[in-house]
Design a protein around this motif. Structure first.
Motif, short mmCIF file in Angstrom:
data_model
loop_
_atom_site.label_atom_id
_atom_site.label_comp_id
_atom_site.label_asym_id
_atom_site.label_seq_id
_atom_site.Cartn_x
_atom_site.Cartn_y
_atom_site.Cartn_z
N ILE A 1 0.86 -1.19 0.00
CA ILE A 1 0.00 0.00 0.00
C ILE A 1 0.89 1.23 0.00
O ILE A 1 1.67 1.45 0.93
N LYS A 2 0.78 2.05 -1.04
CA LYS A 2 1.61 3.25 -1.13
C LYS A 2 1.16 4.29 -0.11
O LYS A 2 -0.03 4.56 0.05
N LEU A 3 2.13 4.86 0.60
CA LEU A 3 1.85 5.88 1.60
C LEU A 3 2.16 7.26 1.03
O LEU A 3 2.82 7.39 0.01
N ILE B 1 7.37 -1.56 6.72
CA ILE B 1 7.39 -0.42 5.80
C ILE B 1 8.54 -0.62 4.83
O ILE B 1 9.67 -0.93 5.24
N LEU B 2 8.26 -0.47 3.55
CA LEU B 2 9.30 -0.50 2.52
C LEU B 2 9.68 0.93 2.17
O LEU B 2 8.82 1.73 1.78
N MET B 3 10.95 1.26 2.32
CA MET B 3 11.47 2.55 1.85
C MET B 3 12.14 2.32 0.50
O MET B 3 13.03 1.48 0.36
N ASP B 4 11.69 3.09 -0.49
CA ASP B 4 12.27 3.04 -1.83
C ASP B 4 12.99 4.35 -2.08
O ASP B 4 12.36 5.39 -2.26
N ALA B 5 14.32 4.29 -2.07
CA ALA B 5 15.14 5.49 -2.25
C ALA B 5 16.05 5.26 -3.45
O ALA B 5 17.15 4.70 -3.31
N PRO B 6 15.61 5.64 -4.65
CA PRO B 6 16.44 5.42 -5.85
C PRO B 6 17.86 5.94 -5.63
O PRO B 6 18.05 7.11 -5.31
N PRO B 7 18.86 5.07 -5.79
CA PRO B 7 20.23 5.45 -5.40
C PRO B 7 20.84 6.59 -6.19
O PRO B 7 21.79 7.21 -5.72
N SER C 1 10.08 7.01 -1.62
CA SER C 1 8.68 6.56 -1.58
C SER C 1 8.56 5.52 -0.47
O SER C 1 9.53 4.83 -0.14
N TYR C 2 7.36 5.41 0.08
CA TYR C 2 7.12 4.49 1.19
C TYR C 2 5.89 3.63 0.90
O TYR C 2 4.90 4.12 0.35
N TYR C 3 5.97 2.36 1.31
CA TYR C 3 4.86 1.43 1.13
C TYR C 3 4.64 0.65 2.43
O TYR C 3 5.62 0.21 3.07
N ARG C 4 3.40 0.49 2.80
CA ARG C 4 3.06 -0.37 3.93
C ARG C 4 2.86 -1.78 3.40
O ARG C 4 2.10 -2.00 2.45
N LEU C 5 3.56 -2.74 4.01
CA LEU C 5 3.46 -4.14 3.62
C LEU C 5 2.64 -4.90 4.65
O LEU C 5 2.85 -4.74 5.86
N LYS C 6 1.70 -5.71 4.16
CA LYS C 6 0.89 -6.55 5.03
C LYS C 6 0.92 -7.98 4.52
O LYS C 6 0.68 -8.23 3.33
#
Length: 338
Positions: free
Chosen positions: A23-25, A45-51, A33-38
């Motif tokens: 679920i995108k937060l 929480i998944l943190m997506d930080a393009p390097p 970007s952040y996503y809640r994982l269930k």
């Protein structure tokens, strides 16, 4: 599925979250970007930080350091620095911002946040600051206040500052920030405000204060995070709450001179507000994030109020001579162009 999404899916598979609902937060002012994982009763929480845009190392370093001190930063479940992906503990949805919107007691939440700072600043510097942490240098302060003249001023089509005015602006800031502010140095989280604080159920005392968005931490004046808390760019804090915060903090540190404390709050508050006005403008112009524009009038009010302190008379004079009141607003037409 795009290349980045395939990379994320592989990361999740390797770490046992391949079947999780994602679920995108809401985003923040960064490129993360952040996503809640269930998944079967567990969450993360998944943190997506393009390097190519963000680095996760600073976040990982400060998160682990804060936890080593017993504070409530999110646990790190898994991380791939090269990919810019991190699995974090999910603190839930009780940000201070959401709690305040739901009618929670403002003073109680702000004093909890203050108690954390008091505890942090009560510890010796060699304990609270991790190795090789960057200093909040004079040049760094100057680079930040220059965002006002570099981004906010050019957003107006019919108004420019002369090079002489820009130089005077920088010189006055160097004079102000070069003062001995009379307060100790310690770990500064830098974005310490209610959007980045959470109340954690089942934890007591300052452990109930969950910490987020601290990857830009530096060593600097202890009053920086305090002014960030009570002079919030995104919401009005009541005078009663702000005074209670300052009173509680000062009572914990009787060796800090109240006059020097107030002076440092004024100088650092003005510096932060000048920076934020520039950042909010840049977020619109460069990153097409318009939501921050609405806060610019509030930040200007805070900036003006800080400059009413006697120590900031030189900055008040410069503003009055170079930025007329009619320009202390959202630049006309900026929202339409973002």
């Amino acid at each position: 599925m795009g290349k980045r999404q395939k990379t994320i899916q592989r990361f999740l598979e390797i770490n046992g979250w391949s079947n999780a609902e994602r679920i995108k937060l809401g985003g923040d002012a960064s490129f993360r970007s952040y996503y809640r994982l269930k998944d079967k009763g567990r969450g993360a929480i998944l943190m997506d930080a393009p390097p190519d845009l963000e680095q996760v190392d600073p976040f990982l370093k400060i998160a682990r350091h804060l936890k080593s001190l017993g504070y409530s930063a999110p646990s790190i479940f898994a991380a791939n620095r090269g990919l810019g992906l991190v699995l974090l503990e999910d603190f839930g949805e009780n940000t201070f911002t959401s709690l305040l919107a739901a009618g929670e007691n403002e003073k109680k939440l702000y004093l909890l946040a203050t108690d954390f700072l008091i505890d942090l600043h009560s510890r010796p510097l060699n304990q609270t600051v991790p190795n090789n942490l960057e200093q909040y240098t004079l040049n760094k302060f100057i680079a930040e206040v220059s965002l006002l003249t570099d981004w906010f001023v050019p957003a107006f089509n019919n108004w420019r500052l002369s090079e002489k005015s820009k130089l005077e602006y920088e010189l006055k800031w160097r004079q102000l920030i070069g003062l001995d502010l009379g307060v100790p140095q310690n770990l500064v989280l830098r974005d310490y405000h209610v959007d980045n604080l959470m109340r954690l159920e089942g934890r007591v005392g300052i452990a109930a204060c969950g910490l987020l968005d601290f990857q830009d931490a530096v060593v600097g004046p202890v009053t920086y995070d305090l002014i960030s808390l009570i002079e919030d760019a995104r919401r009005d804090v009541s005078i009663e709450t702000a005074e209670s915060v300052k009173k509680n903090y000062l009572s914990a540190f009787p060796n800090i001179c109240p006059n020097q404390f107030r002076r440092s709050m004024a100088v650092l508050g003005a510096q932060r507000h000048a920076k934020v006005i520039g950042i909010f403008t840049r977020l619109c112009v460069r990153d097409k994030k318009m939501v921050y524009l609405e806060h610019i009038p509030r930040v200007w009010r805070l900036f003006e109020n800080a400059c009413n302190h006697p120590e900031l008379s030189i900055m008040k004079t410069w503003i009055d001579e170079n930025i007329p009141a009619k320009y202390r607003c959202i630049p006309e037409g900026l929202a339409a162009s973002c």
